[in-house]
Design an enzyme around this catalytic site. Sequence first.
Site, PDB file in Angstrom:
ATOM      1  N   ASP A 129       1.973 -10.726  11.474  1.00  0.00           N
ATOM      2  CA  ASP A 129       0.837 -10.421  12.516  1.00  0.00           C
ATOM      3  C   ASP A 129       0.365 -12.003  12.961  1.00  0.00           C
ATOM      4  O   ASP A 129       0.716 -13.029  12.555  1.00  0.00           O
ATOM      5  CB  ASP A 129      -0.463 -10.415  11.280  1.00  0.00           C
ATOM      6  CG  ASP A 129      -1.835 -10.407  12.059  1.00  0.00           C
ATOM      7  OD1 ASP A 129      -2.130  -9.443  12.877  1.00  0.00           O
ATOM      8  OD2 ASP A 129      -2.248 -11.199  11.947  1.00  0.00           O
TER       9      ASP A 129
ATOM     10  N   CYS B  93       8.399   8.912 -15.659  1.00  0.00           N
ATOM     11  CA  CYS B  93       7.780   9.434 -16.135  1.00  0.00           C
ATOM     12  C   CYS B  93       7.948  10.410 -14.600  1.00  0.00           C
ATOM     13  O   CYS B  93       7.499  11.402 -14.727  1.00  0.00           O
ATOM     14  CB  CYS B  93       6.226   8.954 -16.440  1.00  0.00           C
ATOM     15  SG  CYS B  93       7.242   8.512 -18.285  1.00  0.00           S
TER      16      CYS B  93
ATOM     17  N   CYS C 255       6.117   4.970 -17.229  1.00  0.00           N
ATOM     18  CA  CYS C 255       6.766   4.028 -16.582  1.00  0.00           C
ATOM     19  C   CYS C 255       7.336   5.240 -15.791  1.00  0.00           C
ATOM     20  O   CYS C 255       6.981   6.167 -15.195  1.00  0.00           O
ATOM     21  CB  CYS C 255       7.864   3.885 -17.122  1.00  0.00           C
ATOM     22  SG  CYS C 255       8.906   5.065 -17.628  1.00  0.00           S
TER      23      CYS C 255
ATOM     24  N   ASP D  91      -2.772 -10.865   7.221  1.00  0.00           N
ATOM     25  CA  ASP D  91      -4.409 -11.739   7.255  1.00  0.00           C
ATOM     26  C   ASP D  91      -5.041 -10.486   6.984  1.00  0.00           C
ATOM     27  O   ASP D  91      -6.366 -10.629   6.313  1.00  0.00           O
ATOM     28  CB  ASP D  91      -4.146 -13.113   7.261  1.00  0.00           C
ATOM     29  CG  ASP D  91      -4.967 -12.471   8.526  1.00  0.00           C
ATOM     30  OD1 ASP D  91      -4.918 -12.189   9.658  1.00  0.00           O
ATOM     31  OD2 ASP D  91      -5.986 -13.293   8.155  1.00  0.00           O
TER      32      ASP D  91
ATOM     33  N   ASP E 128      -3.959  -5.430   8.875  1.00  0.00           N
ATOM     34  CA  ASP E 128      -3.104  -5.591   8.177  1.00  0.00           C
ATOM     35  C   ASP E 128      -2.838  -4.609   6.613  1.00  0.00           C
ATOM     36  O   ASP E 128      -1.825  -4.913   6.441  1.00  0.00           O
ATOM     37  CB  ASP E 128      -2.826  -7.167   8.245  1.00  0.00           C
ATOM     38  CG  ASP E 128      -2.718  -7.889   9.454  1.00  0.00           C
ATOM     39  OD1 ASP E 128      -1.950  -7.175  10.010  1.00  0.00           O
ATOM     40  OD2 ASP E 128      -3.425  -8.739   9.288  1.00  0.00           O
TER      41      ASP E 128
END
Length: 731
Positions: free
Chosen positions: A420, A17, A14, A619, A623
């Site tokens: 974008d 940790c 987790c 997209d 990016d």
Amino acid sequence: MPEKIELPITGMSCAACAARIERELNKLKDVGEARVNFPLKKAVIFPKREIELKEIISIIRDIGYDVDLEADVTIRAKKEEAELKKDFIWSACLSAVVMVFSMWMVLPNMQHQNFILLILTIPVQFFFGLRFHRSTILNLKHFTADMNTLISVGTSAAFFYSTFVTFFPHIIMSAGMEPMTYFDSSATIITLILLGRFFESKAKTRTYTAIKMLYELSPKECVLLKDGKEVRISTDTLEVGNLVLIRPGEKVTVDGEVAEGSTYVNESMITGESLPVHKGVGDEVIGGTINGKGSITVRVTRIGKDTVLAKVIRLVEEAQFTKAPVQRLADKLAGVFVPIVILISIGALAVWWVFGPEPKLTNALLSFVSVLIIACPCALGLATPTAIMVSTGVGAKRGILIKSAEALELTNKARYVLFDKTGTLTEGVIVLADVIPTGGFSEADLLGVAYNLERQSEHPFSEALRKKAEELSIPPVKVDNFQAVVGKGIKGEIQGKACFVGNVALYEDSGKALEGSIKQLYQEKELSGMSPVLVWRGSDLLGLLTFSDRVREESRDVVTELNGMGIETVMITGDSQAAAGTISEKVGIRNFLYRVLPDKKAQVVEDFKKKGVTIMVGDGINDAPSLAASDIGVAMGKGTDIAIESADVVLMKGHLSRLVSLIKLSKKTLWVIKENLFWAFIYNILGIPIAFGVLYPFFGIRLEPMFGALAMMVSSISVVGNSLRLKMFKE
């Protein structure tokens, strides 16, 4: 001395940790800064001075984790996912049988049936649930507690009490109580938590996949020109100054400059430029971009880690470390709740042992177990996952793929949405925007010349012209003496007449001057961000064509709604100022940034993050770093695979309007999670004092383990039922 040391870490379960390892490493005097990333299972250490690697590894191992210098991160992630899947399936099968034996009398003797339940529960409790107990031991060693501690303590209390009842039912009966067992509780809790961990692991594997796909963008082999011969070699062996042949349609091998030939290169995945860019002798090309129909020779200028693509990969990896993980509210509460519950249960044991009625030991043990069982974290463990599970299902039905709980937790707090341009606010498709005949000529005259000339070219405008010509049934005709004029246009002969398609420079080279309204119109189209071209035949100017990237119909409505929600919208693009200004005006975005390359785009995202929670929508490959760097990365479903893998959320089928739905769903989900946590704790808050025995001196009422389990079950049902309300979500 190395600038930084990277170590793959195993054994983390987790975010707590990762925080623990980070805290211990930062205590070392020779360490300037240490950062541990839980999803990537990796530590990055920036030393102040020379430091022994074995010293760092020793610290990590001392606190219960390990370093695997040989393992590939992707292989390790897939192995962990497979192990969790296997453990869940076996645990679920055994738990199902335990549930059947707990609900119905299968054997004639109850004690014999309890022995069967014990045998069936042991593998679930101590083999498939071992990871929770191991983590709890480590937590105790360092005086901390998390969700693992709750799971371990709660299931162990139910298991060991049930084991005691199985072997010594007469002791329980002597206290006037029915000898009930709770093996089904411990087995079911572990199974449900394993299922949640499996889904978490599956989601984390996507992070590694995204980075691996970036590495695969660069071609593994290339054609080296040496002593007049073509030699196919590994790209890794290239040196600066080598000459490389790039054939039509191939990927550009590495960063360099064109030494011979000319072509058009699609750089949209790197720069965001929507139109393919002309490349001639002396122009720079970028590795990983796609060559058009021309053949070029490239002189290598950058290799290895210095290439643009390598920098993009590094940005994506670094963004995974700088993205602060949202600490789950349940874990925070558990850190306080678990120690308090343990202290209360010990207090109940002591009070009943000293002051309680006979048999003191039995009553003390029952009170101790009652407190622990009612504090069992089943509902607490379900509070967030069930809401997330229902919410992601609802999102998927609406075309929103949500890949992490953190994305849902943060999206409702969004202050900025960065878009974008190409392929996000626009469709990323070159279209013929205007057909403007002049001098009495018709559209058919104008398009007939333009289409037939462009048909001979590899220019991206040719596809848009082909579609228009097919609509108008314009026939193809023979073109003689075709010639491409680099950077200016094309020319050829149609039915014996010289015909041209090109810019003003080519028009003026042919001895003509562009004047009057057509000149003004040409300049207006150019300033508006479109790409205008002139078409003429002999001495006759046939007219003007303009090409542009089509804006999505929904873009303006989305921007308007976001602004109405108090969210500031910004457009970032690699395009020119004119093109950026035109698109931003069409969609209603006031603030836009132009000529922004991938490394700068990620920095822009970081700057906005300092001011508030930031969503990045994109997209393309260009990016990927900014999607990873943002608080919430949102990819268009029709975008590149790398953008999709780097993002936290994917808008399937490229429906930008789903972004607004995502924000509304996030707000609703977070509210439901808070309600769930209330229901998860209310029974504990009311039940723990009763289990302790505060009502016994006044009313003779005490909470037996059976009623503690019942309260736990009601709490869980409340949480699940509340989460299911999300199915009625309306936009």
